[in-house]
Design an enzyme around this catalytic site. Structure first.
Site, PDB file in Angstrom:
ATOM      1  N   SER A 289      38.998  38.696  43.256  1.00 19.30           N
ATOM      2  CA  SER A 289      40.152  37.876  42.918  1.00 19.30           C
ATOM      3  C   SER A 289      41.430  38.670  42.672  1.00 19.30           C
ATOM      4  O   SER A 289      42.510  38.099  42.588  1.00 19.30           O
ATOM      5  CB  SER A 289      39.831  37.056  41.662  1.00 19.30           C
ATOM      6  OG  SER A 289      39.579  37.923  40.551  1.00 19.30           O
TER       7      SER A 289
ATOM      8  N   LYS B 168      47.818  42.052  36.824  1.00 21.13           N
ATOM      9  CA  LYS B 168      47.192  40.818  37.317  1.00 21.13           C
ATOM     10  C   LYS B 168      47.576  39.642  36.424  1.00 21.13           C
ATOM     11  O   LYS B 168      47.719  39.796  35.199  1.00 21.13           O
ATOM     12  CB  LYS B 168      45.671  40.995  37.359  1.00 21.13           C
ATOM     13  CG  LYS B 168      44.909  39.866  38.047  1.00 21.13           C
ATOM     14  CD  LYS B 168      43.428  40.197  38.115  1.00 21.13           C
ATOM     15  CE  LYS B 168      42.626  39.081  38.767  1.00 21.13           C
ATOM     16  NZ  LYS B 168      41.176  39.388  38.828  1.00 21.13           N
TER      17      LYS B 168
ATOM     18  N   SER C 187      35.610  41.881  41.579  1.00 16.62           N
ATOM     19  CA  SER C 187      36.994  41.458  41.828  1.00 16.62           C
ATOM     20  C   SER C 187      38.025  42.573  41.789  1.00 16.62           C
ATOM     21  O   SER C 187      39.180  42.357  42.141  1.00 16.62           O
ATOM     22  CB  SER C 187      37.404  40.361  40.832  1.00 16.62           C
ATOM     23  OG  SER C 187      36.737  39.160  41.135  1.00 16.62           O
TER      24      SER C 187
END
Length: 448
Positions: A125, A50, A149
């Site tokens: 996210s 990420k 997330s």
């Protein structure tokens, strides 16, 4: 796509060939927008990362314009642990800007598509990581979970997502959103792979003052046949969609058939979770994002003087959702409202933790939804309040600092995946993985 367990058995030459084939597959799916770019560090098994986790010499931007041009000068602890275990960082994945969002629509790099249907969001996210694994463009990925997330996009994309107990995985090198809530965790194709990756990235780290300094491993003791007592929450799911309720009933039946004991419990009204979470998270975000001022990090927009430079840099560098949360955080921390909002939110957080502790006196795990429904279509959550309410089932886990694992259960009426989560006591990841493996085996979900 081969599993992480299988990939760890490949030799150096086989891994090199696999990485070249994987890069070709990623380049053939640019419309998915799961990856921002594809770089490789080391010779090991490729793991997608990420965009808010530091990888030395990579551009790491947290999906934001304000960090364009920033190059990470060091590795996050999880990257160091991965490298030592024979894994390599391979590509950075798209995300909501500074991890603030539930759809990956707020990214500076544009939206990521859901691999099951391009009209639907992948969640957020960590939507890029979830989409990459769900589309077969990553063996596994790392995400971060502040209020769901990891688990919510995992549920929307039909994969496994695990949030560790707060402190079990070092946050050193993670771009901070809300420091008392953030945790890095694995996003994988199955529960066993999640346990393998969790074992690799978890453990002691002197660089993180909130680290639990625990090094016990779960993989060597995984036991899907262990019989557990699992709490279900009939009233808690009354407002969930029919798809989620049907999946919940299916999971309960599968757990019963696997020999687990099912008991009914009650959770406090989730509206208190929403209030406590968004006050706490935005207050901490306001503090954490104060460092992005055009002087120390990333992009700068030169103004007429220093104050104007601050204003222009932050106005142009941050997106709408980040600005909204900064303003809300400043409001709840202001002298006139600190007691009325922030202090009450911390008291409520304590009550939420006590509620979990009370339930865990009688049970080993809790079965809970992750989201009220399946993935929404792009644009359906334009109203920020609707987006915040979509986190209703995931955020209490972060407020209480507990471990939880999302796994796919079924498909909804729109043919999109439906995931549920199992929640365990703090530091009891062993029970969480044992119960999750049992449920995965009993459900035998087929994504295609």
């Amino acid at each position: 796509m081969i599993t992480l367990k299988e990939a760890l058995k490949l030799n150096k030459e086989e891994l090199q060939t696999f990485k070249e084939e994987l890069r070709t597959k990623i380049q053939a799916r640019p419309e998915l927008n799961a990856y921002i770019d594809v770089n490789n560090i080391g010779d090991g098994v490729p793991i997608a990362i990420k965009d808010n986790i530091q990888v030395k010499s990579w551009s790491v931007t947290s999906g934001s314009n304000i960090l364009q041009g920033y190059i990470a000068p060091y590795n996050a602890t999880v990257i160091e642990k991965m490298t030592k275990a024979g894994l390599s960082a391979f590509g950075r994945t798209n995300m909501d800007e500074f991890a603030m969002g539930s759809t990956t629509e707020s990214s500076f790099y544009g939206k990521t598509q859901n691999p099951h249907n391009p009209e639907y969001v992948p969640g957020g996210s960590s939507g890029g990581s979830a989409a990459a694994v769900g589309a077969g463009l990553a063996i596994a990925a790392l995400g971060s979970d502040t209020g769901g997330s990891i688990r919510q996009p995992a549920a929307f994309c039909g994969i496994v997502g695990m949030k560790p107990t707060y402190g079990r995985v070092s946050r050193y090198g993670l771009g901070a959103y809300a420091s008392s809530l953030d945790q890095i965790g694995p996003m994988t194709q199955n529960v066993e792979d999640a346990a393998i990756l969790y074992d690799i990235i978890s453990g002691s780290d002197d660089k993180d003052s909130t680290n639990a300094k625990m090094d016990d491993k779960v993989c060597e003791k995984l036991n899907a046949d262990r019989k557990l007592t699992i709490a279900v929450l009939p009233k808690y799911i009354e407002n969930a969609s029919a798809d989620v309720q049907n999946a919940y009933a299916k999971a309960i039946e599968a757990l019963k058939n696997a020999g687990h004991t099912i008991v009914e419990k009650e959770m406090m009204d989730a509206k208190f979770d929403i209030s406590a979470y968004y006050i706490t998270a935005t207050a901490e975000a306001t503090t954490n994002l104060a460092r992005y001022d055009g002087v120390r990090y990333g992009n700068r927009v030169d103004g007429k003087n220093l104050q104007d430079t601050f204003i222009q840099t932050r106005s142009n560098g941050f997106g709408d959702e980040v600005k909204r949360r900064i303003m809300l955080g400043n409001f709840v921390l202001s002298s006139g409202y600190y007691e009325a909002y922030y202090v009450k939110a911390q008291k409520t957080r304590h009550i939420i933790k006590d509620n979990y502790d009370k339930i865990f006196k009688d049970v080993d795990l809790i079965l809970s939804p992750i989201a009220p429904g399946t993935a929404p279509k792009f644009g359906e959550l334009k109203n920020p309040i609707d987006m915040y309410l979509s986190d209703i089932y995931s955020i209490s886990v972060n407020l209480a600092g507990l471990p939880a694992l999302s796994l796919p259960i079924s498909k909804g009426a729109n043919d999109m995946p439906v995931g549920l989560q199992l929640i365990a006591k703090a530091y009891d990841e062993q029970t969480l993985f044992d119960g999750s493996m049992s449920l995965e085996k009993a459900i035998n979900y087929k994504g295609n």
